[in-house]
Design a protein around this motif. Structure first.
Motif, PDB file in Angstrom:
ATOM      1  N   LEU A   1       0.827  -1.220   0.000  1.00 35.34           N
ATOM      2  CA  LEU A   1       0.000   0.000   0.000  1.00 35.34           C
ATOM      3  C   LEU A   1       0.857   1.263   0.000  1.00 35.34           C
TER       4      LEU A   1
ATOM      5  N   TYR B   1      -6.373  -8.809   1.079  1.00 36.36           N
ATOM      6  CA  TYR B   1      -5.486  -7.954   1.866  1.00 36.36           C
ATOM      7  C   TYR B   1      -4.684  -8.793   2.837  1.00 36.36           C
TER       8      TYR B   1
ATOM      9  N   GLU C   1      -5.254  -0.059   8.532  1.00 38.60           N
ATOM     10  CA  GLU C   1      -5.206   0.280   7.104  1.00 38.60           C
ATOM     11  C   GLU C   1      -6.066  -0.697   6.313  1.00 38.60           C
ATOM     12  N   THR C   2      -5.966  -1.963   6.687  1.00 43.07           N
ATOM     13  CA  THR C   2      -6.749  -2.983   5.988  1.00 43.07           C
ATOM     14  C   THR C   2      -8.238  -2.705   6.150  1.00 43.07           C
TER      15      THR C   2
ATOM     16  N   THR D   1      -0.540  -4.385   3.666  1.00 44.85           N
ATOM     17  CA  THR D   1      -0.637  -3.169   4.474  1.00 44.85           C
ATOM     18  C   THR D   1       0.196  -3.313   5.737  1.00 44.85           C
TER      19      THR D   1
END
Ligand code: CA
Length: 233
Positions: free
Chosen positions: A54, A99, A85-86, A80
């Motif tokens: 990312l 992810y 963030e995920t 990530t």
């Protein structure tokens, strides 16, 4: 068959570690260390899957995903740094297929890759792939092969010319400003001069028009920009 995986990660050590692990599993691996190279290498190699960090220098993983999604549904597994963030990304509909939060084990990454590839393979052709041929009259563009033919003959377009022509072919009849085109080709790092656009258009016309002085395909809209003709025979 051998799958090709594009690994995009700016931490060199981690990139190498992922690449070595995947190579040991008989995947072909292409490595990129920033977002701009990622987009470029994606277009050059047409990988079967992308492992994409990312946070990248230059353009980040979200922007890279957006660029890839303009022309392809190739699966993307986003890496990530933190679980938050995920969560945010999943809420964002960022275009990634899966992810993983760092740190992760190579074994787990390989398992996710297998799962995603299995899912894509079971759908046969990746969705959208059949729409990868664009045409206008005698001009036929194969987006995945990055090839353009007129009357069956290959035209020699540079990468930027190809992308500008593709942009037109996707928007028949719509007026396109110089600003639109500049935005489209920004990744090539050209300075933002509208003159640059005119030069590209001139060069594209030399390639695609029978008579570049009297263009049939890319028409000038005075004072505004250009548009692709509709219904050229
Ligand atoms: Ca990073």
């Amino acid at each position: 068959m051998t799958y090709t995986i594009l690994v995009v990660e700016d931490e060199r050590k981690l990139n190498t570690m992922i690449a070595d692990y995947l190579k040991a599993l008989e995947y072909e691996v292409v490595s990129a260390y920033n977002g701009i190279d990622a987009v470029k290498l994606f277009r050059e190699h047409g990988p079967d899957l992308v492992v994409l960090d990312l946070m990248l220098p230059g353009i980040d993983g979200i922007d890279v995903t957006r660029k890839i999604r303009e022309s392809s549904s190739t699966p993307i597994i986003m890496l990530t740094a933190r679980a938050e963030e995920t969560d945010k990304l999943m809420g964002l509909d960022s275009g990634a297929d899966d992810y993983m939060t760092k740190p992760f084990s190579m074994k787990e990454l390989a398992a996710r890759i297998r799962a995603v590839l299995r899912r894509t393979a079971s759908q046969g052709r990746a969705p959208g792939q059949e729409e990868q041929v664009l045409s206008l009259g005698l001009i036929i563009m194969d987006v995945l092969k990055r090839s353009v033919k007129k009357r069956g003959e290959e035209l020699k377009l540079t990468s930027v010319q190809f992308d500008i022509l593709k942009y037109f072919l996707e928007r028949p009849g719509r007026v396109i400003t110089r600003g639109d085109i500049l935005e489209e080709i920004q990744e090539y790092g050209f300075e933002g001069y509208e003159r640059t656009v005119d030069v590209h258009i001139k060069n594209i016309r030399k390639n695609i028009e029978d008579n570049p002085g009297k263009p049939e395909f890319i028409l000038t809209v005075w004072g505004v920009g250009y548009k692709l003709a509709e219904g050229v025979e």
